[in-house]
Enzyme design. Structure first.
Site, PDB file in Angstrom:
ATOM      1  N   ILE A 107       0.855  -1.196   0.000  1.00 28.88           N
ATOM      2  CA  ILE A 107       0.000   0.000   0.000  1.00 28.88           C
ATOM      3  C   ILE A 107       0.895   1.251   0.000  1.00 28.88           C
ATOM      4  O   ILE A 107       1.933   1.266   0.658  1.00 28.88           O
ATOM      5  CB  ILE A 107      -0.948  -0.001   1.225  1.00 28.88           C
ATOM      6  CG1 ILE A 107      -1.887   1.193   1.185  1.00 28.88           C
ATOM      7  CG2 ILE A 107      -0.201  -0.020   2.546  1.00 28.88           C
ATOM      8  CD1 ILE A 107      -2.981   1.141   2.234  1.00 28.88           C
ATOM      9  N   ARG A 205      12.390 -17.739  10.128  1.00 31.55           N
ATOM     10  CA  ARG A 205      11.522 -16.896  10.960  1.00 31.55           C
ATOM     11  C   ARG A 205      10.623 -17.649  11.923  1.00 31.55           C
ATOM     12  O   ARG A 205       9.916 -17.013  12.707  1.00 31.55           O
ATOM     13  CB  ARG A 205      10.685 -15.983  10.056  1.00 31.55           C
ATOM     14  CG  ARG A 205      11.515 -15.040   9.192  1.00 31.55           C
ATOM     15  CD  ARG A 205      12.401 -14.111  10.001  1.00 31.55           C
ATOM     16  NE  ARG A 205      13.104 -13.149   9.132  1.00 31.55           N
ATOM     17  CZ  ARG A 205      13.803 -12.108   9.558  1.00 31.55           C
ATOM     18  NH1 ARG A 205      13.928 -11.880  10.850  1.00 31.55           N
ATOM     19  NH2 ARG A 205      14.419 -11.303   8.709  1.00 31.55           N
TER      20      ARG A 205
HETATM   21  C1  LIG Z   1      17.152 -13.760  13.393  1.00 34.39           C
HETATM   22  C2  LIG Z   1      17.481 -12.837  12.249  1.00 34.39           C
HETATM   23  C3  LIG Z   1      18.124 -11.635  12.486  1.00 34.39           C
HETATM   24  C4  LIG Z   1      18.423 -10.761  11.421  1.00 34.39           C
HETATM   25  N1  LIG Z   1      19.029  -9.554  11.694  1.00 34.39           N
HETATM   26  C5  LIG Z   1      19.276  -8.693  10.676  1.00 34.39           C
HETATM   27  C6  LIG Z   1      19.859  -7.396  10.917  1.00 34.39           C
HETATM   28  O1  LIG Z   1      20.187  -7.050  12.060  1.00 34.39           O
HETATM   29  N2  LIG Z   1      20.041  -6.558   9.867  1.00 34.39           N
HETATM   30  C7  LIG Z   1      19.718  -6.914   8.585  1.00 34.39           C
HETATM   31  O2  LIG Z   1      19.902  -6.119   7.661  1.00 34.39           O
HETATM   32  N3  LIG Z   1      19.174  -8.118   8.324  1.00 34.39           N
HETATM   33  C8  LIG Z   1      18.933  -9.016   9.319  1.00 34.39           C
HETATM   34  N4  LIG Z   1      18.364 -10.225   9.056  1.00 34.39           N
HETATM   35  C9  LIG Z   1      18.008 -10.546   7.673  1.00 34.39           C
HETATM   36  C10 LIG Z   1      19.000 -11.535   7.066  1.00 34.39           C
HETATM   37  O3  LIG Z   1      20.293 -11.000   6.986  1.00 34.39           O
HETATM   38  C11 LIG Z   1      18.529 -11.935   5.663  1.00 34.39           C
HETATM   39  O4  LIG Z   1      18.542 -10.805   4.844  1.00 34.39           O
HETATM   40  C12 LIG Z   1      17.119 -12.505   5.665  1.00 34.39           C
HETATM   41  O5  LIG Z   1      17.022 -13.503   6.650  1.00 34.39           O
HETATM   42  C13 LIG Z   1      16.765 -13.063   4.296  1.00 34.39           C
HETATM   43  O6  LIG Z   1      17.478 -14.247   4.087  1.00 34.39           O
HETATM   44  P1  LIG Z   1      17.834 -14.778   2.623  1.00 34.39           P
HETATM   45  O7  LIG Z   1      18.884 -13.904   2.028  1.00 34.39           O
HETATM   46  O8  LIG Z   1      18.152 -16.231   2.770  1.00 34.39           O
HETATM   47  O9  LIG Z   1      16.424 -14.631   1.877  1.00 34.39           O
HETATM   48  P2  LIG Z   1      16.115 -14.069   0.424  1.00 34.39           P
HETATM   49  O10 LIG Z   1      16.591 -12.684   0.274  1.00 34.39           O
HETATM   50  O11 LIG Z   1      14.650 -14.339   0.207  1.00 34.39           O
HETATM   51  O12 LIG Z   1      16.935 -14.976  -0.517  1.00 34.39           O
HETATM   52  C14 LIG Z   1      16.643 -16.385  -0.614  1.00 34.39           C
HETATM   53  C15 LIG Z   1      17.880 -17.076  -1.129  1.00 34.39           C
HETATM   54  O13 LIG Z   1      18.195 -16.572  -2.443  1.00 34.39           O
HETATM   55  C16 LIG Z   1      19.601 -16.454  -2.582  1.00 34.39           C
HETATM   56  N5  LIG Z   1      19.958 -15.028  -2.779  1.00 34.39           N
HETATM   57  C17 LIG Z   1      19.130 -13.959  -2.701  1.00 34.39           C
HETATM   58  N6  LIG Z   1      19.776 -12.828  -2.990  1.00 34.39           N
HETATM   59  C18 LIG Z   1      21.047 -13.188  -3.230  1.00 34.39           C
HETATM   60  C19 LIG Z   1      22.207 -12.462  -3.563  1.00 34.39           C
HETATM   61  N7  LIG Z   1      22.202 -11.136  -3.733  1.00 34.39           N
HETATM   62  N8  LIG Z   1      23.357 -13.144  -3.751  1.00 34.39           N
HETATM   63  C20 LIG Z   1      23.390 -14.492  -3.608  1.00 34.39           C
HETATM   64  N9  LIG Z   1      22.313 -15.252  -3.289  1.00 34.39           N
HETATM   65  C21 LIG Z   1      21.164 -14.603  -3.106  1.00 34.39           C
HETATM   66  C22 LIG Z   1      20.224 -17.017  -1.310  1.00 34.39           C
HETATM   67  O14 LIG Z   1      20.440 -18.403  -1.502  1.00 34.39           O
HETATM   68  C23 LIG Z   1      19.142 -16.825  -0.293  1.00 34.39           C
HETATM   69  O15 LIG Z   1      19.203 -17.716   0.802  1.00 34.39           O
HETATM   70  C24 LIG Z   1      18.083 -11.113  10.089  1.00 34.39           C
HETATM   71  C25 LIG Z   1      17.455 -12.343   9.867  1.00 34.39           C
HETATM   72  C26 LIG Z   1      17.142 -13.196  10.900  1.00 34.39           C
HETATM   73  C27 LIG Z   1      16.447 -14.501  10.619  1.00 34.39           C
END
Ligand SMILES: Cc1cc2nc3c(=O)[nH]c(=O)nc-3n(C[C@H](O)[C@H](O)[C@H](O)COP(=O)(O)OP(=O)(O)OC[C@H]3O[C@@H](n4cnc5c(N)ncnc54)[C@H](O)[C@@H]3O)c2cc1C
Length: 246
Positions: A107, A205
């Site tokens: 939104i 999560r």
């Molecule tokens: C408990 C917890 C605490 C957190 N604390 C923080 C924090 O303090 N600050 C903060 O900014 N974030 C924080 N995060 C977010 C975390 O760093 C990740 O950004 C978030 O969990 C998304 O994970 P992901 O990259 O696996 O998921 P998605 O972004 O959905 O990506 C899914 C998968 O696609 C692939 N992928 C996506 N983009 C790329 C890329 N550019 N290069 C290579 N592979 C890629 C990877 O295999 C990834 O696992 C936190 C997360 C958790 C669970």
């Protein structure tokens, strides 16, 4: 005969948080499956394309799905896509935005006047800062303090929203007036995500280290995914359990 897979989900809208929060399944792809089958068939079907005759020894879809997940052959789980409508406070939405593989359309507070909807935790839900996990919480705060702060949060939201409306009435742009609204204001968006990335989101999560509020959203997504893909979700959970116990 084909069946509509949306019929496999008895509870398409799951209320969460203070019951203003919602996770709603809007659509799913594939939308149909042969009568009597769960949506898992689509994953097995995609895998059978790549393995051809090699899959003849694996007759059961559940066996094939387990094999795929155990060997990190993830692309068949990307053949299926969910479309959700998600309504959460802004601070939860900001965490959800970090999951880049969830494609979102939210939104616009520039276009619309934001609704007077805030997430107000009940006094008994106000948690203490964790002493071991710097970004976590543990236990609850004392009843007297909890009651005071729960009321104070509500008053703060009311005051902020009144000022927001006054600013709009005075002709200040919606895109600027919204800056004074607190992070517990509800926002709403549509999000599409494939099953593989949804499972990654759910894994991160629903973990005890994740914020309680986003855990509730992930649990709602898990409930919906389990209704549609019971074999895949069960196999994924089993593999996670095996990994965590080894
Ligand atoms: C408990 C917890 C605490 C957190 N604390 C923080 C924090 O303090 N600050 C903060 O900014 N974030 C924080 N995060 C977010 C975390 O760093 C990740 O950004 C978030 O969990 C998304 O994970 P992901 O990259 O696996 O998921 P998605 O972004 O959905 O990506 C899914 C998968 O696609 C692939 N992928 C996506 N983009 C790329 C890329 N550019 N290069 C290579 N592979 C890629 C990877 O295999 C990834 O696992 C936190 C997360 C958790 C669970």
């Amino acid at each position: 005969m084909l069946q509509d897979l949306m019929d496999l989900v008895p509870n398409k809208t799951i209320q969460c948080l203070d019951n203003i929060g919602e996770v709603q399944l809007i659509d799913v792809m594939p939308r149909v499956a042969p009568q009597g089958q769960t949506a898992d068939y689509a994953i097995a079907q995609a895998a059978r394309v790549s393995y051809g005759d090699g899959t003849k020894s694996v007759n059961e879809d559940s066996g094939l799905v387990r094999y795929l997940l155990r060997h990190s052959h993830s692309t068949p789980t990307e053949m299926v896509v969910f479309k959700f409508r998600i309504k959460v406070p802004i601070f939860v939405s900001r965490q959800m935005c970090r999951h880049r593989m969830i494609s979102m359309n939210e939104i616009s507070g520039r276009y619309s006047v934001m609704r007077d909807e805030f997430y107000i935790p009940k006094p008994e839900d106000l948690r203490k800062q964790s002493t071991v996990n710097k970004q976590g919480s543990e236990g609850v705060i004392e009843a007297e303090n909890a009651s005071y702060f729960s009321t104070a949060i509500e008053q703060n939201c009311k005051q902020a929203y009144e000022l927001y409306l006054k600013m709009i009435e005075a002709g200040i742009a919606r895109e600027q007036a919204r800056m004074i609204l607190p992070l517990n204001l509800y926002t709403e968006y549509y999000g599409t995500v494939n099953l593989g990335n949804l499972l990654k989101f759910i894994e991160l999560r629903t973990h005890a280290g994740a914020q309680w509020e986003i855990q509730k959203v992930a649990e709602a997504c898990l409930e919906i995914a389990s209704d549609l893909y019971p074999k895949t979700v069960a196999a994924y959970r089993k593999i996670l359990d095996e990994r965590h116990s080894s």
